[in-house]
Design a protein around this motif. Structure first.
Motif, PDB file in Angstrom:
ATOM      1  N   TRP A 147     -11.173  -1.105  -1.460  1.00  0.00           N
ATOM      2  CA  TRP A 147     -10.638  -0.304  -0.358  1.00  0.00           C
ATOM      3  C   TRP A 147      -9.916  -1.202   0.649  1.00  0.00           C
ATOM      4  N   ALA A 148     -10.578  -2.291   0.998  1.00  0.00           N
ATOM      5  CA  ALA A 148     -10.006  -3.189   1.998  1.00  0.00           C
ATOM      6  C   ALA A 148      -8.706  -3.813   1.501  1.00  0.00           C
ATOM      7  N   ASP A 149      -8.632  -4.110   0.223  1.00  0.00           N
ATOM      8  CA  ASP A 149      -7.401  -4.677  -0.333  1.00  0.00           C
ATOM      9  C   ASP A 149      -6.270  -3.659  -0.264  1.00  0.00           C
ATOM     10  N   TRP A 150      -6.585  -2.381  -0.516  1.00  0.00           N
ATOM     11  CA  TRP A 150      -5.567  -1.331  -0.402  1.00  0.00           C
ATOM     12  C   TRP A 150      -5.019  -1.291   1.022  1.00  0.00           C
ATOM     13  N   VAL A 151      -5.919  -1.306   1.991  1.00  0.00           N
ATOM     14  CA  VAL A 151      -5.511  -1.294   3.402  1.00  0.00           C
ATOM     15  C   VAL A 151      -4.652  -2.505   3.723  1.00  0.00           C
ATOM     16  N   ASN A 152      -5.102  -3.650   3.297  1.00  0.00           N
ATOM     17  CA  ASN A 152      -4.388  -4.888   3.622  1.00  0.00           C
ATOM     18  C   ASN A 152      -3.001  -4.894   2.993  1.00  0.00           C
ATOM     19  N   GLN A 153      -2.886  -4.437   1.750  1.00  0.00           N
ATOM     20  CA  GLN A 153      -1.574  -4.390   1.106  1.00  0.00           C
ATOM     21  C   GLN A 153      -0.620  -3.458   1.838  1.00  0.00           C
ATOM     22  N   TRP A 154      -1.105  -2.274   2.231  1.00  0.00           N
ATOM     23  CA  TRP A 154      -0.249  -1.341   2.975  1.00  0.00           C
ATOM     24  C   TRP A 154       0.254  -1.989   4.256  1.00  0.00           C
ATOM     25  N   CYS A 155      -0.645  -2.631   4.968  1.00  0.00           N
ATOM     26  CA  CYS A 155      -0.263  -3.274   6.234  1.00  0.00           C
ATOM     27  C   CYS A 155       0.774  -4.364   6.013  1.00  0.00           C
ATOM     28  N   LEU A 156       0.566  -5.196   5.011  1.00  0.00           N
ATOM     29  CA  LEU A 156       1.511  -6.276   4.744  1.00  0.00           C
ATOM     30  C   LEU A 156       2.855  -5.733   4.282  1.00  0.00           C
ATOM     31  N   ASP A 157       2.834  -4.666   3.489  1.00  0.00           N
ATOM     32  CA  ASP A 157       4.094  -4.064   3.034  1.00  0.00           C
ATOM     33  C   ASP A 157       4.879  -3.497   4.213  1.00  0.00           C
ATOM     34  N   VAL A 158       4.217  -2.778   5.098  1.00  0.00           N
ATOM     35  CA  VAL A 158       4.900  -2.227   6.273  1.00  0.00           C
ATOM     36  C   VAL A 158       5.413  -3.348   7.167  1.00  0.00           C
ATOM     37  N   GLN A 159       4.618  -4.387   7.309  1.00  0.00           N
ATOM     38  CA  GLN A 159       5.054  -5.536   8.103  1.00  0.00           C
ATOM     39  C   GLN A 159       6.319  -6.155   7.508  1.00  0.00           C
ATOM     40  N   SER A 160       6.372  -6.281   6.188  1.00  0.00           N
ATOM     41  CA  SER A 160       7.551  -6.846   5.523  1.00  0.00           C
ATOM     42  C   SER A 160       8.762  -5.926   5.645  1.00  0.00           C
ATOM     43  N   LEU A 161       8.548  -4.623   5.499  1.00  0.00           N
ATOM     44  CA  LEU A 161       9.642  -3.674   5.640  1.00  0.00           C
ATOM     45  C   LEU A 161      10.211  -3.714   7.058  1.00  0.00           C
ATOM     46  N   ALA A 162       9.334  -3.844   8.037  1.00  0.00           N
ATOM     47  CA  ALA A 162       9.797  -3.944   9.423  1.00  0.00           C
ATOM     48  C   ALA A 162      10.565  -5.241   9.644  1.00  0.00           C
ATOM     49  N   ALA A 163      10.042  -6.347   9.102  1.00  0.00           N
ATOM     50  CA  ALA A 163      10.705  -7.635   9.284  1.00  0.00           C
ATOM     51  C   ALA A 163      12.100  -7.638   8.683  1.00  0.00           C
ATOM     52  N   ALA A 164      12.279  -6.949   7.558  1.00  0.00           N
ATOM     53  CA  ALA A 164      13.600  -6.867   6.937  1.00  0.00           C
ATOM     54  C   ALA A 164      14.587  -6.124   7.812  1.00  0.00           C
TER      55      ALA A 164
END
Length: 492
Positions: A147-164
């Motif tokens: 569960w925690a890995d799912w949460v962490n991946q979503w957060c990192l993906d959104v962070q990367s999309l924002a950074a782009a």
């Protein structure tokens, strides 16, 4: 969102007033030393009168954007626009469906729907992942190891999309206090923490962790937002509503910020802002100033992380008058003052590293030296710093050359850039050649979001040639933006 316990926003405010002694929460104003009060809404709350909500003492709100990869909240855009217009700080959330979607699929779905509303405007809270698979009856996840890995991946993906898209975000996780031990056992403490717990404690002095012995992945007692009830009553919202408090008095650290400088092309009085360092049309155009203005500045006047417009004019007494606005939109001046004299060159920067940009002027003394006079407040008064750097005929520039948070002087002579890391007289700390030294217009910015300002030139009228190092070499980015004869600035 999660639905257990029973207080009204009005009762929260009343208890806050008692706890804070003689302090009051005026309509639309933050109570000194009181936790800020917010709400979170979705399409089911119907049409919200955000002016009435703000008038009832609510200062921030979250509105639903998406769920899984199949639902878009139809009220998101109107809630965000009308909420901000009424004076609230707004954020968006995605209700996770980990059983149906991989974190990457859901993050992209959320971003594609909400991205045009996640802005570095000083009014947007970081994106939220609403993680409560228990309320959806889900017992499994996909595309992750836990569960925690799912949460962490979503957060990192959104962070990367924002950074782009040139944005700096640290997502916030919404979760029930009682489910942290199930969903976040391996921790996600680097994110923001929005905890739901309807434990009956005072929202102004209590804690969402007070209802039991819970896993606390952000650290013992640590939380940022607390959903204290789903049965609040707030003027402007029909029926009951979720009511939240923020653990502090300033939301600034939780606001979306721009990670790098982006281009501005001004054809007075129209300001044309683009969101990326690429060729294309303006993403935001607005009128500020008049068609006769010739001196323009862009800076973070209120320390909220967003650079916004300003114009400088000369009055009948020969003084420079500064007109500054705190939003990238047409409208009136938020700050007006006099500083400097006719013939002096206006500059702006954060001279003391406190996050707020303030004025400066550069003039030439009788010895042919450039005199820098910098002020640390956006009001009339004398210079806080005065020094000489550069010679008559040099083009003065300002930037954070070493990434320490303080803006300091530089000059360009021909194609030679001479940068100094202190707001004092002395020699250059860095000298290099960049540009053709004749027709190129110098411009500076943090082009890659690493905190260091580096050189650029406007070549052949509207071609931006930008470099990510304070050294000689070729351009790292080249693109066309604006028109010949425009005034060029940057914004974040």
């Amino acid at each position: 969102m999660i639905k257990p316990v029973r207080y009204s926003a009005n009762s929260i405010l009343k208890r806050a007033a008692v706890i804070a002694a003689a302090l009051t929460l005026a309509a639309g104003a933050d109570q000194a030393r009181a936790r800020l009060v917010g709400v979170d809404v979705y399409e089911g709350n119907g049409t919200v009168n955000w002016s009435s909500v703000y008038g009832d003492g609510v200062t921030f709100a979250f509105t639903k954007a998406t769920q899984g990869n199949y639902y878009e909240d139809a009220n998101m855009a109107s809630n965000l626009g009308n909420g901000k217009a009424a004076g609230l700080t707004m954020g968006v959330y995605d209700l996770a469906d980990p059983a149906s979607c991989t974190p990457g699929t859901e993050a992209n779905y959320f971003w594609n729907y909400a991205k045009n509303y996640i802005l570095p405007d000083g009014k947007t809270i970081m994106p939220v992942l609403d993680f409560e698979p228990n309320t959806l009856g889900e017992t499994t996840y996909t595309g992750a190891s836990s569960w925690a890995d799912w949460v962490n991946q979503w957060c990192l993906d959104v962070q990367s999309l924002a950074a782009a898209n040139g944005l700096t975000v640290t997502p916030i996780i919404y979760v029930s206090a009682g489910w942290t031990s199930t969903y976040l056992t391996t921790g996600n403490g680097w994110t923001g923490a929005w905890i739901a717990d309807y434990n009956g404690e005072s929202e102004q002095t209590g804690s969402p962790w007070g209802g039991g012995s819970y896993s606390q992945p952000w650290g013992s007692g640590v939380w940022d937002f607390w959903q204290a009830t789903d049965a609040g009553t707030v003027t402007g919202i029909t029926g009951s509503v979720d009511v939240d408090v923020f653990n502090g008095t300033s939301l600034t650290p939780y606001l979306v910020a721009s990670s790098y400088c982006k281009p501005v092309a001004i054809s007075a009085p129209t300001w044309n802002l683009r969101n990326t360092l690429t060729t294309g049309a303006a993403n935001n155009s607005f009128s500020y100033g008049s068609s006769s203005d010739t001196m323009f500045v862009s800076g973070d006047w209120d320390g909220n992380g967003s650079m916004t417009p300003g114009v400088v004019r000369t009055n009948s007494s020969g003084q420079l008058v500064w007109y500054l606005r705190n939003e990238n939109s047409g409208g009136g001046d938020d700050i007006t003052f006099t500083y400097g004299l006719a013939g002096e060159t206006p500059i702006v920067g954060d001279w003391d590293g406190n996050g707020t940009w303030t004025p400066g002027v550069v003039t030439t003394n009788t010895s042919g030296q450039l005199v820098w006079e910098l002020r640390n407040e956006n009001n009339s008064g004398g210079a806080d710093l005065t020094f000489v750097y550069g010679r008559a005929g040099n083009t003065p520039i300002v930037g954070d050359w070493d990434g320490n948070g303080t803006f300091t002087p530089g000059v360009v002579s021909g194609n030679t850039w001479s940068l100094r890391n202190e707001n004092t007289g002395g020699g250059a700390d860095t000298t290099f050649g960049y540009g053709n030294g004749t027709t190129d217009i110098p411009i500076v910015g943090d082009w890659d979001g690493n905190g260091t300002w580096t050189p650029g030139v406007i070549h052949s009228g509207n071609t931006w040639e930008l470099r990510n190092e304070n050294s000689s070499g070729g351009a790292d980015m080249t693109f066309g933006y604006g028109s010949t004869g425009n005034k060029f600035l940057v914004w974040k």
